[in-house]
Design a protein around this motif. Structure first.
Motif, PDB file in Angstrom:
ATOM      1  N   ALA A  22       0.787  -1.175   0.135  1.00  0.00           N
ATOM      2  CA  ALA A  22      -0.071  -0.013  -0.137  1.00  0.00           C
ATOM      3  C   ALA A  22       0.893   1.159   0.085  1.00  0.00           C
ATOM      4  O   ALA A  22       0.620   2.285  -0.696  1.00  0.00           O
ATOM      5  N   GLY A 159      -8.688  -2.434   6.311  1.00  0.00           N
ATOM      6  CA  GLY A 159      -8.972  -2.139   5.076  1.00  0.00           C
ATOM      7  C   GLY A 159      -9.533  -3.075   4.101  1.00  0.00           C
ATOM      8  O   GLY A 159      -9.811  -4.278   4.646  1.00  0.00           O
ATOM      9  N   GLN A 160     -10.080  -2.811   3.234  1.00  0.00           N
ATOM     10  CA  GLN A 160     -11.133  -3.724   2.528  1.00  0.00           C
ATOM     11  C   GLN A 160     -10.496  -5.141   1.993  1.00  0.00           C
ATOM     12  O   GLN A 160     -11.033  -6.159   2.170  1.00  0.00           O
ATOM     13  N   CYS A 162      -7.746  -6.097   3.752  1.00  0.00           N
ATOM     14  CA  CYS A 162      -6.643  -6.338   4.745  1.00  0.00           C
ATOM     15  C   CYS A 162      -6.621  -7.931   5.043  1.00  0.00           C
ATOM     16  O   CYS A 162      -7.611  -8.528   4.878  1.00  0.00           O
ATOM     17  N   LEU A 190      -6.820   2.936   9.267  1.00  0.00           N
ATOM     18  CA  LEU A 190      -6.851   2.045   7.997  1.00  0.00           C
ATOM     19  C   LEU A 190      -5.701   2.332   7.024  1.00  0.00           C
ATOM     20  O   LEU A 190      -4.878   3.010   7.506  1.00  0.00           O
ATOM     21  N   ASP A 191      -5.499   1.120   6.295  1.00  0.00           N
ATOM     22  CA  ASP A 191      -4.327   1.229   5.558  1.00  0.00           C
ATOM     23  C   ASP A 191      -4.172   2.559   4.939  1.00  0.00           C
ATOM     24  O   ASP A 191      -2.865   3.101   4.873  1.00  0.00           O
ATOM     25  N   LYS A 192      -5.067   3.081   4.097  1.00  0.00           N
ATOM     26  CA  LYS A 192      -4.884   4.142   3.257  1.00  0.00           C
ATOM     27  C   LYS A 192      -4.746   5.396   4.359  1.00  0.00           C
ATOM     28  O   LYS A 192      -3.859   6.522   3.742  1.00  0.00           O
ATOM     29  N   VAL A 270     -13.153   4.206  10.032  1.00  0.00           N
ATOM     30  CA  VAL A 270     -12.432   2.982   9.585  1.00  0.00           C
ATOM     31  C   VAL A 270     -13.821   2.004   9.345  1.00  0.00           C
ATOM     32  O   VAL A 270     -13.658   1.351   8.139  1.00  0.00           O
ATOM     33  N   GLU A 273     -15.099   3.087   5.777  1.00  0.00           N
ATOM     34  CA  GLU A 273     -14.632   2.627   4.859  1.00  0.00           C
ATOM     35  C   GLU A 273     -14.681   0.910   4.452  1.00  0.00           C
ATOM     36  O   GLU A 273     -14.789   0.802   3.171  1.00  0.00           O
TER      37      GLU A 273
END
Length: 276
Positions: A22, A159-160, A162, A190-192, A270, A273
């Motif tokens: 990422a 994250g979606q 993850c 969140l990852d992003k 979070v 998302e």
């Protein structure tokens, strides 16, 4: 607008992993960015910016010499002894060439403290092998000149795509139970958001210790139940895991090294998302 590509050369160790990849996608358009991968995969082998690197067999110095990074981001996983030697070599490289190290650490550096959430300047103490290892690397790097190091302590990252969500989906599809920890109070991210925060730390030349968790706290069981509602229409088996009878904190809250408002996150964000 894209930044000046020549400003930094960035090497992401562990760029084939979930967070490392990422990060690579976030930074590649702005900087000369290199990455390492451990498991051979066509996509990495054909990417001239990627180097095969096995911590147990290869010397990281070879990759440092080949890429000449001004910033090394460590998102490595794997054998702890091999990682310790790798980080010693990275620290030597940083001292010699004035490079900066950004180390992805964990909330587990505080897992021996269960009564309160933890802040950046709190003393680290861990009962787990993983937490112990992260503390060892943190201490090694924090002995370097302070402007050359950023230690980023992460809570649970979602994250979606993850691994945690993928694992939950797999358990649900196989009618297996999903573990929840009713007494665990934590924060999340969140990852992003993590990649944006690291991008900011690079651009603004920030250093020191950062706690990159949400500004609020959640109970593990409630949070996971909310995630399950968003990813599965069917009734899911839950396995309650009690490690203690009392509430136990494993949360890294920012207090001294706060990032700007737009880079902060709440647990609701979070979840929002994850429902997209």
């Amino acid at each position: 607008m894209k930044k000046n590509l020549s400003k930094h050369r960035i090497l992401i160790l562990g760029a084939s992993g979930y967070i490392g990849n990422a990060l690579y996608k976030e930074l590649r358009p702005y900087f000369k960015t290199f990455g390492t991968y451990r498991t051979p995969k066509k996509i990495f082998e054909s990417n001239k910016q990627f180097f095969h690197y096995n911590t147990e067999e290869d010397d990281v110095y070879e990759i440092l010499k080949a890429t000449k990074p001004t910033i090394v981001i460590s998102a490595l996983r794997g054998d702890f002894n091999a990682q310790t030697i790798a980080h010693q070599h990275i620290a030597e490289y940083a001292l010699e060439y004035g490079a900066k190290i950004i180390f992805l650490s964990s909330a587990n550096v505080f897992d021996a403290y269960s009564k309160y959430p933890s802040y950046e300047l709190d003393k680290t103490l861990s009962h787990s092998i993983y937490g112990h290892f992260k503390i060892k690397i943190e201490n090694m790097l924090l002995r370097l000149p302070k402007k050359q190091v950023a230690v980023l302590r992460l809570p649970m990252v979602f994250g979606q795509q993850c691994p945690r969500i993928q694992e939950m989906k797999q358990f649900i599809s196989e009618n297996e139970s999903v573990e929840i920890f009713p007494n665990l109070i934590m924060n999340v991210t969140l990852d992003k958001k993590v990649t944006q925060q690291i991008h900011y730390i690079i651009n603004r030349e920030k250093y020191g210790i950062f706690h990159l968790g949400s500004t609020d706290l959640v109970h593990h069981d409630e949070f996971v139940k909310q995630i399950i509602e968003t990813i599965s229409p069917k009734k899911v088996l839950l396995k309650h895991v009690y490690t203690t009878n009392d509430d136990r904190y494993l949360a890294v809250l920012p207090k001294f090294n706060k990032l700007p408002k737009h880079l902060q996150i709440t647990s609701d964000k979070v979840l929002e998302e994850l429902t997209k």
